[in-house]
Design an enzyme around this catalytic site. Structure first.
Site, PDB file in Angstrom:
ATOM      1  N   SER A   2       0.873  -1.175   0.000  1.00 28.67           N
ATOM      2  CA  SER A   2       0.000   0.000   0.000  1.00 28.67           C
ATOM      3  C   SER A   2       0.907   1.221   0.000  1.00 28.67           C
ATOM      4  O   SER A   2       2.097   1.107   0.315  1.00 28.67           O
ATOM      5  CB  SER A   2      -0.844  -0.009   1.288  1.00 28.67           C
ATOM      6  OG  SER A   2      -1.491   1.228   1.479  1.00 28.67           O
TER       7      SER A   2
ATOM      8  N   TYR B 263      -1.949  -1.313  10.223  1.00 29.33           N
ATOM      9  CA  TYR B 263      -2.017  -1.425   8.759  1.00 29.33           C
ATOM     10  C   TYR B 263      -0.679  -1.016   8.146  1.00 29.33           C
ATOM     11  O   TYR B 263      -0.103  -1.735   7.315  1.00 29.33           O
ATOM     12  CB  TYR B 263      -3.153  -0.527   8.237  1.00 29.33           C
ATOM     13  CG  TYR B 263      -3.405  -0.655   6.756  1.00 29.33           C
ATOM     14  CD1 TYR B 263      -4.154  -1.715   6.250  1.00 29.33           C
ATOM     15  CD2 TYR B 263      -2.888   0.272   5.855  1.00 29.33           C
ATOM     16  CE1 TYR B 263      -4.378  -1.846   4.881  1.00 29.33           C
ATOM     17  CE2 TYR B 263      -3.109   0.159   4.490  1.00 29.33           C
ATOM     18  CZ  TYR B 263      -3.857  -0.905   4.011  1.00 29.33           C
ATOM     19  OH  TYR B 263      -4.078  -1.030   2.647  1.00 29.33           O
TER      20      TYR B 263
END
Ligand code: NAD
Length: 257
Positions: free
Chosen positions: A142, A155
């Site tokens: 990401s 995350y």
């Protein structure tokens, strides 16, 4: 990708489904893995309706459970006899909260799925690709695997780890014809991102979406199909020498200061 066997985790929706659609259009044989059995059945039906003659194996599995990962790999080899491509994509965002307030159970769940799930997949698929002397892997990191994102510490930690593990897989298995890369999507409009906008502005998620898009160099969010096309290239034999990279697909966002 004609006749290439590709496993896609998180294949029932979002980025996984979009890549399945692109790969199906290129006549790949697909294995869709997801823990949402209903969404998985819907995805298989939709793909088969769109692409006549498409071969699809759907396996309900949670990627954070090692025995279930082994099972989806075994079932793939049993049905198709080989694994050419692996899109190691399933992941969750978790809840948004500052680091010290973060719910510990959610923290561990994010790490279990985003990091351990990606690792288990590599652990069981790399030996098969090594034996074949060929394989292409795309892990999903990401922009949060390149830089920090407020209120998303597990995350961000998990996605940085995915980027690191990608480098190691490339180093250790390149000699066996296996090229491993990661992609780092920015904000691509999938169910996960729609949910994040709901958390940012529960009254008006569309306003949160617009505000976020306005800060991107392109003034827009990404399209899942564009990510699918990049993944299809990285999973193909056309990619002969790109390995160990984390490739941003984010409209340039990760370059902003
Ligand atoms: P999504 O929530 O729209 O779809 C994810 C799919 O994965 C769902 O079908 C879900 O059921 C499945 N899944 C989740 N956990 C699973 C598990 N433990 N086992 C099996 N299946 C599981 O999400 P998305 O936006 O398509 O995200 C896919 C990947 O891309 C994730 O790793 C995410 O972190 C990453 N990502 C997405 C964006 C984005 O903008 N959409 C940006 C950066 C990274």
């Amino acid at each position: 990708m004609e006749n290439k066997v590709v496993i896609i985790t998180g294949g029932a929706m979002g980025l996984g489904y979009a890549a399945a659609d692109v790969l199906a259009s290129q006549k790949a044989k697909l294995v869709l893995v997801d823990y949402n059995a209903d969404a998985l059945a819907e995805a298989e039906e939709k793909l088969k309706k769109t692409y006549e003659g498409l071969e699809v194996l759907s396996v309900t599995a949670d990627v954070s459970k090692e025995d279930q990962v082994k099972a989806y790999v075994d079932q793939t080899v049993e049905k198709f006899g080989r694994i050419d491509g692996f899109y190691n994509n399933a992941g969750i965002e978790g809840r948004q909260a500052s680091m010290i307030d973060y719910d510990m159970d959610v923290f561990k769940k994010v790490i279990d799925i985003n990091l351990m799930g990606v690792y288990y997949g590599l652990r069981y698929i790399l030996p098969i690709m090594k034996e074949q002397g060929y394989g292409r892997i795309v892990n999903v990191a990401s922009v949060g695997g390149i830089r920090g994102v407020l209120n998303q510490s597990p995350y961000v930690a998990s996605k940085h780890a995915v980027s690191g593990m990608t480098k190691n897989a490339a180093l250790e298995y390149g000699q066996y014809g296996i090229l491993t890369n990661a992609i780092a999507p920015g904000a691509i409009l999938t169910p996960m991102v729609a949910e994040a906008f709901k958390q940012v502005n529960p009254e008006d998620p569309k306003a949160a979406e617009k505000e976020y898009a306005s800060r991107n160099p392109t003034r827009s969010l990404g399209d899942p199909q564009d990510v699918g096309k990049l993944v299809a290239y990285l999973l193909s034999a056309d990619n002969g020498y790109v390995s160990g990279q984390t490739i941003a697909i984010d409209g340039g966002e990760s370059n902003m200061y």
